[in-house]
Design an enzyme around this catalytic site. Structure first.
Site, PDB file in Angstrom:
ATOM      1  N   CYS A 232       1.071  -0.888   0.219  1.00 14.17           N
ATOM      2  CA  CYS A 232       0.146  -0.022  -0.268  1.00 14.17           C
ATOM      3  C   CYS A 232       0.289   1.247   0.144  1.00 14.17           C
ATOM      4  CB  CYS A 232      -0.725  -0.150   1.184  1.00 14.17           C
ATOM      5  SG  CYS A 232      -2.175  -0.950   0.963  1.00 14.17           S
ATOM      6  N   GLY A 233       2.273   1.091  -0.129  1.00 13.06           N
ATOM      7  CA  GLY A 233       2.809   2.967  -0.263  1.00 13.06           C
ATOM      8  C   GLY A 233       3.959   2.312   0.818  1.00 13.06           C
ATOM      9  N   THR A 234       3.948   1.406   2.274  1.00 15.96           N
ATOM     10  CA  THR A 234       5.014   1.791   3.114  1.00 15.96           C
ATOM     11  C   THR A 234       6.205   1.836   3.017  1.00 15.96           C
ATOM     12  OG1 THR A 234       3.369  -0.963   3.738  1.00 15.96           O
ATOM     13  CG2 THR A 234       5.200   0.426   5.024  1.00 15.96           C
ATOM     14  N   THR A 235       6.852   1.520   1.276  1.00 18.78           N
ATOM     15  CA  THR A 235       7.683   1.953   1.828  1.00 18.78           C
ATOM     16  C   THR A 235       8.202   3.517   1.441  1.00 18.78           C
ATOM     17  OG1 THR A 235       8.695   0.042   0.950  1.00 18.78           O
ATOM     18  CG2 THR A 235      10.660   1.646   0.307  1.00 18.78           C
ATOM     19  N   TRP A 236       7.474   3.839   0.835  1.00 20.51           N
ATOM     20  CA  TRP A 236       7.658   5.394  -0.328  1.00 20.51           C
ATOM     21  C   TRP A 236       6.864   6.079   1.370  1.00 20.51           C
ATOM     22  CZ3 TRP A 236       2.716   7.602  -2.964  1.00 20.51           C
ATOM     23  CH2 TRP A 236       2.899   8.949  -3.763  1.00 20.51           C
TER      24      TRP A 236
ATOM     25  N   HIS B  90       2.697  -4.101   9.238  1.00 17.92           N
ATOM     26  CA  HIS B  90       1.435  -4.885   8.642  1.00 17.92           C
ATOM     27  C   HIS B  90       0.766  -5.364   9.750  1.00 17.92           C
ATOM     28  CE1 HIS B  90       3.753  -4.260   4.914  1.00 17.92           C
ATOM     29  NE2 HIS B  90       4.119  -4.515   5.330  1.00 17.92           N
TER      30      HIS B  90
ATOM     31  N   LYS C  21       4.812  -1.183  -9.096  1.00 16.53           N
ATOM     32  CA  LYS C  21       4.075  -0.074 -10.152  1.00 16.53           C
ATOM     33  C   LYS C  21       3.933   1.005  -9.993  1.00 16.53           C
ATOM     34  CE  LYS C  21       3.215  -2.895 -13.998  1.00 16.53           C
ATOM     35  NZ  LYS C  21       2.192  -3.053 -15.101  1.00 16.53           N
ATOM     36  N   GLY C  22       3.399   1.386  -8.448  1.00 18.67           N
ATOM     37  CA  GLY C  22       2.517   2.402  -7.711  1.00 18.67           C
ATOM     38  C   GLY C  22       1.593   3.030  -8.664  1.00 18.67           C
TER      39      GLY C  22
END
EC number: 2.8.2.-
Length: 273
Positions: free
Chosen positions: A75-79, A121, A240-241
């Site tokens: 869901c975009g954790t790293t971002w 998570h 991909k995002g």
């Protein structure tokens, strides 16, 4: 215990006899790949992940300056963790710094003494008991569940890692309404559509507001190559995002089925997708 030693301790996934006994008493199933999972405090974990959760609940000592980035997988954790690291450390590491840690490291391996930055998570209620006496801040990012699917069947059944999706997202949604000073609820799609406004919102929540005169949000490339210390490729943390990429994979019938499930599960919560 320093941060690096603590992280290793919390990742120690050798199953204890106590955990084995606990697993035998929990609801069990198999995920879409055939891996055994068990349901603990309403959430599905592999046996080794459960051991890590138990280690966390037993050993983690929160500090009031801690920041925890939470999400459902993919869901975009790293971002979000990279953005958070950049915001709280921008006086030491400005985005134009050619030696910025994020240019050579994955956000998940960066440690700092204060504020300490973690990601998880786990659902909110699993964190709550550990954090109940702490004023540390939690940032949760959610995403349209259709863009996070591993398999359609496992989603509909609700048996997937850290799921069911709807239970996890609701746990953070409700906490953000109950305690908005310590829990921030963000959306992946809004961060993509209006990055400056959302990063400004994040910065203010973290008590690290952006300068008023700043006209744009600087961009910083995150290192996506190399491997983590346990051997996992950095690229496994990136997708991909793209917003709406699910349309390339789901049939109209599958879309309708998911919509019906979500409408039922989120009914009267005020949360909509």
């Amino acid at each position: 215990m320093d941060d690096k030693k603590m992280a290793v301790n919390l990742r120690n996934d050798d199953l204890s006899e106590e955990t084995k006994t606990l697993i035998s008493s929990l609801p069990s199933d198999k995920d879409s790949t055939g891996i055994n999972v068990c349901k603990y405090q309403g959430c599905w974990y592999t046996h080794h992940f459960l051991q890590a959760v138990l280690n966390f609940q037993k050993n983690f000592k929160p500090q009031d300056t801690n920041i925890i980035v939470a999400s459902f997988p993919k869901c975009g954790t790293t971002w979000l963790k990279a953005l958070t690291f950049s915001l709280v450390h921008r006086s030491k590491h400005p985005s134009h710094d050619h030696h910025h840690p994020l240019l050579s490291n994955n956000p998940h391996v960066l440690f700092s003494s204060s504020p300490r930055l973690f990601s998880t998570h786990m659902p909110s209620h699993t964190l709550q008991e550990v954090l109940k006496d702490s004023t540390c801040k939690v940032v949760y990012i959610c995403r349209n569940m259709k863009d996070t699917l591993e398999t359609f069947e496992s989603f509909c059944k609700g048996v997937n890692f850290f799921g069911p999706f709807w239970d996890q997202v609701l746990s953070y949604w409700r906490r953000s309404l109950e305690d908005p000073n310590h829990v921030l609820f963000m959306r992946f799609e809004e961060m993509k559509a209006e990055p400056h406004e959302q990063i400004k919102r994040l910065a203010e929540f973290l008590d690290s507001p952006l300068l008023r005169k700043k006209k744009r949000t600087d961009c910083l490339e995150i290192n996506k190559t190399g491997k983590l210390c346990e051997g996992r490729d950095n690229k496994t943390f990136f997708r991909k995002g793209e917003v709406g990429d699910w349309k390339n994979y789901l049939t109209p019938e599958m879309e309708n089925k998911i919509d019906m499930i979500i409408q039922e599960k989120l009914q009267n919560s005020g949360l909509k997708f």
